[in-house]
Design a protein around this motif. Structure first.
Motif, mmCIF file in Angstrom:
data_model
loop_
_atom_site.group_PDB
_atom_site.id
_atom_site.type_symbol
_atom_site.label_atom_id
_atom_site.label_comp_id
_atom_site.label_asym_id
_atom_site.label_seq_id
_atom_site.Cartn_x
_atom_site.Cartn_y
_atom_site.Cartn_z
ATOM 1 N N LYS A 110 0.841 -1.190 0.000
ATOM 2 C CA LYS A 110 0.000 0.000 0.000
ATOM 3 C C LYS A 110 0.875 1.237 0.000
ATOM 4 N N LYS A 111 0.664 2.072 -1.033
ATOM 5 C CA LYS A 111 1.425 3.296 -1.142
ATOM 6 C C LYS A 111 0.600 4.470 -0.637
ATOM 7 N N SER A 112 1.288 5.397 -0.043
ATOM 8 C CA SER A 112 0.594 6.594 0.436
ATOM 9 C C SER A 112 0.204 7.441 -0.770
ATOM 10 N N PRO A 113 -1.018 7.969 -0.799
ATOM 11 C CA PRO A 113 -1.461 8.740 -1.974
ATOM 12 C C PRO A 113 -0.710 10.058 -2.103
ATOM 13 N N SER A 114 -0.599 10.518 -3.332
ATOM 14 C CA SER A 114 0.024 11.807 -3.620
ATOM 15 C C SER A 114 -1.081 12.817 -3.901
ATOM 16 N N TRP A 115 -1.282 13.747 -2.986
ATOM 17 C CA TRP A 115 -2.377 14.709 -3.085
ATOM 18 C C TRP A 115 -1.927 15.935 -3.877
ATOM 19 N N HIS A 116 -2.836 16.460 -4.674
ATOM 20 C CA HIS A 116 -2.607 17.680 -5.449
ATOM 21 C C HIS A 116 -3.657 18.708 -5.040
ATOM 22 N N MET A 117 -3.180 19.944 -4.807
ATOM 23 C CA MET A 117 -4.099 21.009 -4.402
ATOM 24 C C MET A 117 -4.881 21.509 -5.619
ATOM 25 N N ALA A 118 -6.188 21.467 -5.517
ATOM 26 C CA ALA A 118 -7.055 21.924 -6.612
ATOM 27 C C ALA A 118 -7.613 23.309 -6.334
ATOM 28 N N CYS A 119 -8.228 23.516 -5.195
ATOM 29 C CA CYS A 119 -8.800 24.812 -4.827
ATOM 30 C C CYS A 119 -8.378 25.108 -3.396
ATOM 31 N N GLU A 120 -7.804 26.285 -3.191
ATOM 32 C CA GLU A 120 -7.293 26.649 -1.872
ATOM 33 C C GLU A 120 -7.822 28.023 -1.495
ATOM 34 N N LYS A 121 -8.271 28.146 -0.261
ATOM 35 C CA LYS A 121 -8.753 29.417 0.287
ATOM 36 C C LYS A 121 -9.819 30.024 -0.626
ATOM 37 N N THR A 122 -10.816 29.252 -0.918
ATOM 38 C CA THR A 122 -11.921 29.729 -1.749
ATOM 39 C C THR A 122 -13.212 29.646 -0.961
ATOM 40 N N SER A 123 -14.084 30.600 -1.210
ATOM 41 C CA SER A 123 -15.397 30.607 -0.551
ATOM 42 C C SER A 123 -16.466 29.934 -1.399
ATOM 43 N N HIS A 124 -16.111 29.498 -2.604
ATOM 44 C CA HIS A 124 -17.085 28.825 -3.466
ATOM 45 C C HIS A 124 -17.331 27.407 -2.973
ATOM 46 N N ARG A 125 -18.503 26.919 -3.277
ATOM 47 C CA ARG A 125 -18.874 25.563 -2.863
ATOM 48 C C ARG A 125 -18.656 24.550 -3.979
ATOM 49 N N SER A 126 -17.912 24.929 -4.993
ATOM 50 C CA SER A 126 -17.585 24.024 -6.089
ATOM 51 C C SER A 126 -16.145 24.265 -6.501
ATOM 52 N N CYS A 127 -15.565 23.283 -7.169
ATOM 53 C CA CYS A 127 -14.166 23.352 -7.605
ATOM 54 C C CYS A 127 -14.063 22.703 -8.978
ATOM 55 N N ASP A 128 -13.422 23.393 -9.911
ATOM 56 C CA ASP A 128 -13.260 22.908 -11.276
ATOM 57 C C ASP A 128 -11.967 22.110 -11.375
ATOM 58 N N LEU A 129 -12.098 20.834 -11.753
ATOM 59 C CA LEU A 129 -10.941 19.948 -11.871
ATOM 60 C C LEU A 129 -10.529 19.723 -13.320
ATOM 61 N N SER A 130 -11.026 20.526 -14.243
ATOM 62 C CA SER A 130 -10.738 20.309 -15.661
ATOM 63 C C SER A 130 -9.265 20.502 -15.974
ATOM 64 N N ALA A 131 -8.582 21.402 -15.255
ATOM 65 C CA ALA A 131 -7.188 21.694 -15.564
ATOM 66 C C ALA A 131 -6.252 20.544 -15.230
ATOM 67 N N PHE A 132 -6.701 19.576 -14.457
ATOM 68 C CA PHE A 132 -5.838 18.473 -14.049
ATOM 69 C C PHE A 132 -5.843 17.326 -15.052
ATOM 70 N N GLY A 133 -6.707 17.375 -16.066
ATOM 71 C CA GLY A 133 -6.720 16.337 -17.090
ATOM 72 C C GLY A 133 -6.994 14.948 -16.545
ATOM 73 N N LEU A 134 -8.015 14.822 -15.726
ATOM 74 C CA LEU A 134 -8.347 13.520 -15.146
ATOM 75 C C LEU A 134 -8.809 12.556 -16.226
ATOM 76 N N HIS A 135 -8.338 11.344 -16.156
ATOM 77 C CA HIS A 135 -8.771 10.331 -17.124
ATOM 78 C C HIS A 135 -10.232 10.001 -16.881
ATOM 79 N N TYR A 136 -10.977 9.926 -17.986
ATOM 80 C CA TYR A 136 -12.434 9.776 -17.833
ATOM 81 C C TYR A 136 -12.807 8.438 -17.210
ATOM 82 N N LEU A 137 -12.005 7.405 -17.406
ATOM 83 C CA LEU A 137 -12.317 6.083 -16.861
ATOM 84 C C LEU A 137 -11.540 5.791 -15.577
#
Length: 332
Positions: free
Chosen positions: A60-87
């Motif tokens: 078991k490897k420890s996960p590598s976390w990436h910061m997506a939204c920091e210090k934001t007051s919005h209740r949503s976060c756009d992850l499009s810039a990270f190029g997540l694989h659809y599957l």
């Protein structure tokens, strides 16, 4: 844990051999006297010695976390810039911060294929095809501007169309489903306005997008005979009015030119004579050898030029010699 449940003995042996080969299991996998050496990869392994339960070990490897939204007051976060694989499957976590204090992390598993929403068609165009309408649909796009059908091959469209009317309560929408990008709406009335709205759907995870804004278009059809007569009559009236206006303009120009250069009202004769006899008149006229010429010209007397007498004195050499018998005259 892996388990095979074949129906026949030969199938069972084949699956066991494939399982051993793929997992790389050695002779220790077998128990009993029937299996020795590398016979577990062959056909000598029979009975229950090669049918068992196996434990797969992984680190078991420890996960590598990436910061997506920091210090934001919005209740949503756009992850499009990270190029997540659809599957792919991703783990998301979020916590609340305020005045240096923060809450515990809340984690959520995210699979775009399952959790991501489907967008509506990018563009919808309508074109009349007689009394029918052709609908041209552009696929929804991904974050990389590629067609969503590349990721969801079974994506289809739910088409809603209705006859446009002033009374909105009298509308009876009709529906049509198709995966094609060009759809013909059949059984429509000729020369009637219809509106179309389309929704994207994917049934595997029961996904559906919002409807597009309505697009309206009038159907065509055979032109009635009374419309042809009205169009013909209207064209005749327009041509007649244009010709009448042209003739009137030409006649007006002719009258204006004639009134300017050849006026119908002439100047009285006595007024003409007064103007002609006036010394300061600017009216051009010919000069005659009458008394009028004396008023306009000064008298000039011409005299011939008098002859001029010229005296030429010849040189002394040219004079003849005086006679010898002449005595000189003496002066006292």
């Amino acid at each position: 844990r892996s388990r095979a449940d074949p129906t026949t003995e030969s199938d069972r042996d084949g699956l066991e051999h494939q399982l051993h080969t793929e997992l790389g299991l050695g002779p220790e996998c077998c128990r009993g006297s029937c299996c020795r050496g590398s016979c577990c990869r062959g056909s000598c392994c029979r009975g229950s010695c090669c049918r068992g339960k196996y434990k797969l070990k992984f680190t078991k490897k420890s996960p590598s976390w990436h910061m997506a939204c920091e210090k934001t007051s919005h209740r949503s976060c756009d992850l499009s810039a990270f190029g997540l694989h659809y599957l792919g499957i991703f783990m998301l976590r979020v916590r609340a911060n305020m005045n240096g204090r923060h809450s515990d992390w809340v984690q959520k598993e995210f699979c775009p294929d399952k959790d991501a929403a489907v967008g509506p068609p990018t563009k919808v165009d309508l074109s009349p095809a007689g009394s029918d309408l052709d609908v041209f649909i552009s696929d929804p796009l991904t974050t990389t501007n590629s067609s969503m059908k590349n990721l969801l091959p079974k994506l289809y469209y739910h088409i809603l169309y209705w006859e446009r009317s002033v009374d909105s309560q009298a509308l009876r929408p009709q529906t049509l489903s198709s995966s094609a990008n060009m759809v013909t709406l059949p059984n429509l009335k000729a020369w009637t306005w219809y509106c179309v709205s389309i929704q994207s759907r994917y049934d595997f995870y029961n996904k559906s997008s919002s409807f597009t804004s309505p697009h309206c278009m009038q159907t065509e059809g055979a032109t009635p005979w009374w419309k042809i007569f009205v169009y013909f009559l209207g064209s005749l009236v327009i041509c007649f009015l244009v010709m009448l206006l042209s003739i009137y303009c030409l006649f007006w120009c002719y009258k204006t030119i004639k009134a300017t250069w050849y006026p119908s009202t002439q100047v009285p004769q006595y007024l003409k004579e007064y103007l002609w006899d006036s010394p300061g008149s600017d009216i051009p006229r010919l000069i005659t050898p009458d008394s009028e010429s004396e008023l306009l010209c000064d008298k000039v007397t011409v005299f011939p030029e008098p002859p001029v007498l010229e005296i030429h004195n010849p040189p002394p050499e040219a004079l003849p010699a005086p006679p010898s018998d002449l005595e000189p005259v003496s002066r006292s």
